[in-house]
Design a protein around this motif. Structure first.
Motif, PDB file in Angstrom:
ATOM      1  N   ALA A  33     171.541  -0.344  35.573  1.00 29.84           N
ATOM      2  CA  ALA A  33     170.080  -0.322  35.446  1.00 29.84           C
ATOM      3  C   ALA A  33     169.573  -1.707  35.081  1.00 29.84           C
ATOM      4  CB  ALA A  33     169.671   0.665  34.373  1.00 29.84           C
ATOM      5  N   GLU A  34     168.460  -2.040  35.640  1.00 29.72           N
ATOM      6  CA  GLU A  34     167.884  -3.339  35.354  1.00 29.72           C
ATOM      7  C   GLU A  34     166.540  -3.159  34.664  1.00 29.72           C
ATOM      8  OE1 GLU A  34     167.193  -7.004  38.068  1.00 29.72           O
ATOM      9  OE2 GLU A  34     168.643  -5.683  39.045  1.00 29.72           O
ATOM     10  N   LEU A  35     166.216  -4.062  33.780  1.00 28.75           N
ATOM     11  CA  LEU A  35     164.924  -4.017  33.099  1.00 28.75           C
ATOM     12  C   LEU A  35     163.923  -4.819  33.919  1.00 28.75           C
ATOM     13  CD1 LEU A  35     163.270  -3.371  30.498  1.00 28.75           C
ATOM     14  CD2 LEU A  35     164.126  -5.525  29.580  1.00 28.75           C
ATOM     15  N   PHE A  36     162.842  -4.180  34.334  1.00 24.63           N
ATOM     16  CA  PHE A  36     161.874  -4.873  35.182  1.00 24.63           C
ATOM     17  C   PHE A  36     160.659  -5.364  34.420  1.00 24.63           C
ATOM     18  CE2 PHE A  36     164.506  -2.968  38.319  1.00 24.63           C
ATOM     19  CZ  PHE A  36     164.522  -3.924  39.331  1.00 24.63           C
ATOM     20  N   GLY A  37     160.436  -4.833  33.268  1.00 18.08           N
ATOM     21  CA  GLY A  37     159.285  -5.305  32.503  1.00 18.08           C
ATOM     22  C   GLY A  37     158.845  -4.250  31.517  1.00 18.08           C
ATOM     23  N   TYR A  38     157.683  -4.474  30.942  1.00 20.08           N
ATOM     24  CA  TYR A  38     157.155  -3.571  29.920  1.00 20.08           C
ATOM     25  C   TYR A  38     155.782  -3.059  30.343  1.00 20.08           C
ATOM     26  CZ  TYR A  38     160.934  -4.718  26.825  1.00 20.08           C
ATOM     27  OH  TYR A  38     162.177  -4.837  26.266  1.00 20.08           O
ATOM     28  N   ALA A  39     155.659  -1.755  30.366  1.00 22.27           N
ATOM     29  CA  ALA A  39     154.366  -1.152  30.682  1.00 22.27           C
ATOM     30  C   ALA A  39     153.732  -0.665  29.388  1.00 22.27           C
ATOM     31  CB  ALA A  39     154.561   0.016  31.629  1.00 22.27           C
ATOM     32  N   ARG A  40     152.417  -0.481  29.411  1.00 26.03           N
ATOM     33  CA  ARG A  40     151.703   0.008  28.239  1.00 26.03           C
ATOM     34  C   ARG A  40     151.596   1.524  28.318  1.00 26.03           C
ATOM     35  NH1 ARG A  40     149.554  -2.465  24.346  1.00 26.03           N
ATOM     36  NH2 ARG A  40     149.795  -4.501  25.297  1.00 26.03           N
ATOM     37  N   CYS A  41     151.869   2.191  27.201  1.00 26.94           N
ATOM     38  CA  CYS A  41     151.813   3.659  27.152  1.00 26.94           C
ATOM     39  C   CYS A  41     151.154   4.104  25.862  1.00 26.94           C
ATOM     40  CB  CYS A  41     153.225   4.237  27.105  1.00 26.94           C
ATOM     41  SG  CYS A  41     153.994   4.333  28.665  1.00 26.94           S
ATOM     42  N   PRO A  42     150.536   5.298  25.844  1.00 22.81           N
ATOM     43  CA  PRO A  42     150.134   5.853  24.546  1.00 22.81           C
ATOM     44  C   PRO A  42     151.397   6.024  23.713  1.00 22.81           C
ATOM     45  CG  PRO A  42     149.246   7.152  26.350  1.00 22.81           C
ATOM     46  CD  PRO A  42     150.213   6.190  26.949  1.00 22.81           C
ATOM     47  N   ARG A  43     151.288   5.812  22.405  1.00 26.85           N
ATOM     48  CA  ARG A  43     152.491   5.837  21.570  1.00 26.85           C
ATOM     49  C   ARG A  43     153.292   7.119  21.686  1.00 26.85           C
ATOM     50  NH1 ARG A  43     153.825   2.535  17.184  1.00 26.85           N
ATOM     51  NH2 ARG A  43     154.374   4.194  15.777  1.00 26.85           N
ATOM     52  N   SER A  44     152.608   8.254  21.800  1.00 26.08           N
ATOM     53  CA  SER A  44     153.349   9.510  21.796  1.00 26.08           C
ATOM     54  C   SER A  44     153.993   9.817  23.149  1.00 26.08           C
ATOM     55  CB  SER A  44     152.442  10.652  21.365  1.00 26.08           C
ATOM     56  OG  SER A  44     151.216  10.544  22.016  1.00 26.08           O
ATOM     57  N   ALA A  45     153.868   8.904  24.105  1.00 28.10           N
ATOM     58  CA  ALA A  45     154.511   9.140  25.387  1.00 28.10           C
ATOM     59  C   ALA A  45     156.025   9.090  25.267  1.00 28.10           C
ATOM     60  CB  ALA A  45     154.047   8.113  26.410  1.00 28.10           C
ATOM     61  N   ASN A  46     156.497   8.443  24.240  1.00 32.94           N
ATOM     62  CA  ASN A  46     157.941   8.365  24.061  1.00 32.94           C
ATOM     63  C   ASN A  46     158.503   9.733  23.710  1.00 32.94           C
ATOM     64  OD1 ASN A  46     159.386   6.182  24.670  1.00 32.94           O
ATOM     65  ND2 ASN A  46     159.221   5.206  22.656  1.00 32.94           N
TER      66      ASN A  46
END
Lengths: 552, 385
Positions: B201-214
């Motif tokens: 797996a490769e890391l492509f970047g960071y997206a913004r999410c609502p905190r509780s999406a995790n």
């Protein structure tokens, strides 16, 4: 559990009349929650201003006479007794009110709350009823009107009660000496940290032993007080069995280990049966072991911290020993330790020389004070009254009842849609409380634990305790019935949860927009995170929200 | 003190939610193709009898949102990518990019995302997998919060809700209540390599999410250090204790990069950088360059943890080759994370997948993860087999 003969000699036996027991064949946990009629409830709404906005210049509640001439002559002007550097320039900006106005204001505020007499199964806090008898004893002038700086010869009665209560706690823990200075559980954990510091410093090992080990499921005060006392903190995660593995502990201990601070059972209600091995491993590495007895209710009378290998422990008198905690106090963290650690205790220590009770301050190795004087004494008196009224057998029985009540509640809760017990793969029963999760409900309906807690208040039930951070269990809640609440109380409480679950699946908006019957509607918690909005003082409130505040 | 009033909700302009459906997402999975990237694979999947999943899963999300239908309107691409699912529904919507039907696949997703952003949407719900998440990342970076409706074959990225319904609830919560957002990893695997039996797996970047999406995230961690501030305080302590002459390879991700932030060094977020004596000696290194820079030098690795999964090696940092990892050994791994992030990992385990199974087993054992200044958490490294 049967009390052993000779056990708890310091706690008077009580001749107990057993109450008649109704025998029933049916399984009580199968009574459907729908069959319980829930009370209607609506809080009074007073639209009450904050006290700082009330009053009128010049109004007074109490007007004191001028001092008599002889007193004035002897003492001089009161103002001059205060050193010039400590005197304030202006009068404090307090509201100016009459006594009835003050009474009316606080009556209104109290009417807008649920009070402390509801069904409050507030887990990890072991809510108990504070008997009027205990209150009456604590209010006696021999207690209420003494001052800790009085000559100890005039304090013999109070000191005797403290000493006797010390003996009782020694029996419940196996420790050799208790002190009551700490103003709460976290303060007692801090006491352990400063005693640990003084102990290792005395042995010349403090610079090397700079780590305190705890678990992610222990109360966060264990890590916080360790850090406050200057230690590094090593945290253990939970393994599959619901508590940290021995291997993780072995990986954590080293010559840097100063102490282990741990709860057992933890806040999930899981008892770590390997605890004796834990204390052995930590001792072998040269560390001390502290038993945080925050969750003592399920094991009181059953275990001894000393026998499990601990060097010290802490009891919370404001929960386990009768008086409920409410509004942030009053509290006492009773801290006890072995003779080996006793020289390092905060002073003064109440001692008994055979004839007289003394406040011993001559302890050169003492870690110093964690708080002023020698403790929140009215609270100690109430706890002493509780122990005397329970008796040794009563304490044993209360522990049994609290575990029984929780397992009864567990069985009923497990039938409700959307709930999941923490560590669902573990079949064993839990102790006096269980951490539950609303993860399935959250996924299926969008209703989470904060929504359910808000809705509970609409039924006149105190919202539950969720969990300390970080949230290991999704959408957590932690009920704890203790020995005090009746089966009917527990049934009612469970029926409320059941009702809210049904609403979550059929009419989620009613839960999401709750509470509907409270004096104050939903509190948006976001302001707590925004330093521009929250205010700890009236002055800060005026500064942040405009003169007089916008009362938002 | 709050003033009590009937009907506390204030009138405001209804929020605008973007919705983008990747109609073919997940089709490869049902027929054992490990993914649906590329036209050939799609053809193969259809030939094998694959059926579209995304529409049905998006409908589940929409049902979950129906109680709040009056509080927002959708903005969508036309046809199967959005509008088709909202025809005859109770939701109000408008179409963002009437001409984009000439585009298809990834290009259509990217065009739709940009148009939705320009129209003023406050967040985008998307139905897809890691490939779709990458397309959105390409188009938007972290400028708009995303919530993934899980439909893909591969979902290594942290943007996906636990179920289609949860995605809907999260979207409603985000518009009704103010929600913190956080940056989460967008990852993807090389499908052809995976088909050949190799997972990388490769890391492509960071997206913004609502905190509780995790996955296991609570809605708030009030009073608790946020993930980055915890990691930053750990990094500040680490920075004070860096050993002279030692090479530090700084793995990708925000956690590892915190050490560069503390040292005020301009490094890379997604690459592997090398530090020595508090200066950058290599930037965005390949495996060959990593070998060269560490040759006959003592090496430590500064790594983060992939949220929700627990990988510290083998996901997003394949630039660090197994032979270099062997040289550092377990004692040379310096892992930065918050307790909050570690608490979500079952059984206290972190995973390693260096591509060399023997090495993975050698690395198994306990490590002290840096969770703050003076704070460590004992975690178990596992080969995960």
């Amino acid at each position: 559990m049967e009390s052993k003969p000779g056990k708890y000699a310091s706690i008077p036996r009580k001749t107990r009349r057993s109450s008649p027991v109704r025998k029933k064949n049916r399984d009580e946990t199968r009574v459907p929650s729908d069959a319980i009629k829930l009370r209607g409830y609506h809080a009074p709404v007073w639209d009450e201003p904050v006290v700082m906005e009330l009053g009128y210049p010049g109004r007074r509640g109490q007007v004191y006479p001028a001092p008599e001439a002889k007193v004035a002559k002897t003492v001089g002007r009161a103002m001059e007794l205060i050193p010039a550097a400590m005197r304030r320039d202006d009068r404090p900006a307090l509201p100016e009110m009459t006594e009835p106005e003050v009474q009316r204001h606080y009556l209104h505020l109290s009417q807008e709350t649920l009070g402390m007499m509801g069904i409050s199964l507030f887990g990890t806090c072991t809510m108990k009823y504070n008997s009027r008898l205990g209150e009456a004893v604590a209010m006696r002038p021999e207690i209420a009107e003494v001052h800790p700086l009085q000559d100890e010869r005039t304090l013999q009665g109070v000191l005797e009660i403290i000493h006797r209560f010390d003996l009782i706690l020694r029996e419940l823990s196996g420790m050799d000496q208790f002190v009551f200075q700490a103003g709460g559980g976290a303060d007692a954990a801090y006491t352990q940290c400063v005693v640990t510091r003084a102990y290792h410093a005395y042995r010349g090992e403090l610079s090397q032993r700079n780590e305190i080990i705890t678990s992610i499921q222990a109360h966060p005060c264990n890590a916080a007080t360790a850090a406050a006392a200057g230690f590094n903190v090593v945290t253990l995660p939970l393994a599959e069995q619901g508590y940290p593995s021995l291997d993780a502990l072995k990986a954590a201990v080293s010559k840097r280990t100063a102490a282990l601070l741990i709860n057992n059972p933890d806040d999930m209600g899981i008892y770590n049966p390997e605890i004796k091995e834990w204390t052995r491993i930590v001792h072998e590495a040269g560390g001390l072991c502290f038993y945080d007895h925050a969750n003592f209710n399920g094991v009181m009378g059953k275990i001894s911290a000393r026998e499990l290998g601990f060097d010290a422990c802490m009891f919370m008198l404001h929960k386990t020993f009768g008086a409920p905690k409410g509004g942030g106090g009053p509290a006492v963290g009773a801290y006890g330790c072995t003779d080996e650690l006793a020289p390092f205790l905060p002073t003064p220590v109440v001692t008994h020389s055979g004839k007289r009770y003394r406040l011993d301050t001559d302890r050169p190795l003492s870690a110093g004070k964690v708080r002023e004087y020698w403790g929140n004494i009215p609270q100690v008196i109430k706890a002493y009254a509780w122990v005397r009224s329970m008796g040794a057998e009563g304490i044993d029985e209360a522990s049994d009842l609290s575990v029984l009540a929780n397992n009864y509640m567990d069985k009923k809760l497990s039938a409700i849609r959307g709930l999941e017990r923490s560590n669902p793969h573990l079949n064993s029963h839990r102790m006096e409380m269980t951490r539950w999760g609303l993860g399935p409900m959250k996924d299926e309906t969008g209703i989470g634990t904060i929504d359910v807690a808000n809705r509970m208040a609409d039924f006149g039930i105190d919202p539950y305790w969720m969990s300390h951070e970080p949230w290991v269990v999704r959408e957590p809640f932690t009920p704890e019935a203790g020995e005090m609440y009746s089966k009917e109380d527990i049934d009612t409480w469970v029926a409320v949860i059941d009702k809210i679950s049904q609403e979550a699946y059929s009419d989620p908006e009613i839960v999401k927009s709750a509470p509907h019957s409270q004096a104050i509607r939903q509190v948006k918690g976001d302001a707590f995170d925004d330093p521009k909005k929250w205010a700890m003082t009236w002055r800060a409130y005026q500064r942040k929200h405009g003169k007089g505040g916008d009362r938002a | 003190m709050a003033e009590w009033k009937e009907g506390m909700v204030e009138d405001q302009t209804p929020a605008l939610i973007g919705l983008i459906v990747n109609p073919i997402a997940g089709m490869g999975g049902s027929v054992g193709l490990k993914g649906t990237d590329g036209a050939d694979i799609l053809k193969k999947a259809i030939a094998l009898g694959a059926r579209p999943l995304a529409a049905e899963r998006t409908s589940r999300t929409l049902s979950a949102m129906s109680p709040a239908a009056g509080k927002f309107s959708f903005i969508v691409p036309p046809g199967a990518m959005g509008a088709g699912l909202l025809d005859n529904s109770e939701f109000s919507y408008r179409i963002a990019v009437p001409n984009s039907d000439q585009l298809s696949g990834a290009a259509a997703t990217r065009a739709a995302a940009k148009a939705i952003k320009c129209a003023g949407a406050s967040l985008i719900l998307f139905a897809g997998g890691d490939g779709t998440a990458r397309d959105l990342l390409d188009a938007l970076g972290d400028s708009l919060p995303l919530i993934g409706i899980p439909c893909g074959v591969k979902m290594y990225s942290g943007v996906f809700a636990t179920s289609p319904e949860t995605a809907g609830h999260l979207a409603c919560d985000s518009i009704e209540k103010s929600h913190d957002t956080e940056l989460v990893e967008v990852m993807d695997i090389d499908e052809s390599a995976y088909r050949a039996g190799q997972l990388s797996a490769e890391l492509f970047g960071y997206a913004r999410c609502p905190r509780s999406a995790n996955r296991l995230q609570g809605p708030k961690a009030r009073g608790q250090l946020t993930h980055y501030s915890a990691v930053r305080s750990a990094a500040a302590e680490l920075a004070r204790n860096l050993q002279p002459g030692q090479i530090y390879l700084v793995g990708p991700g925000t956690s590892a990069k915190a050490i560069l932030d503390v040292l005020e060094i301009e490094g890379t977020l997604l690459g592997v950088d090398a530090l020595s004596d508090r200066t950058l000696i290599g930037r965005d290194l390949s495996a060959t360059e990593v070998r060269a820079v560490t040759k006959s030098r003592s090496v430590c690795l500064i790594l983060g943890v992939v949220g929700g999964q627990g990988y510290v090696l083998g996901r997003g940092n394949q630039q660090i080759p197994a032979d270099v990892v062997r040289k550092t050994g377990r004692d040379g791994l310096i892992i930065l994370s918050s307790e909050e992030k570690l608490a979500q990992l079952a059984g206290g385990k972190l995973l390693v997948d260096t591509g060399n199974p023997t090495l993975d087993e050698e690395l198994e054992g306990f490590v002290r993860v840096h969770t703050g200044a003076g704070r460590r958490m004992i975690m178990q490294l596992s080969a995960g087999r």
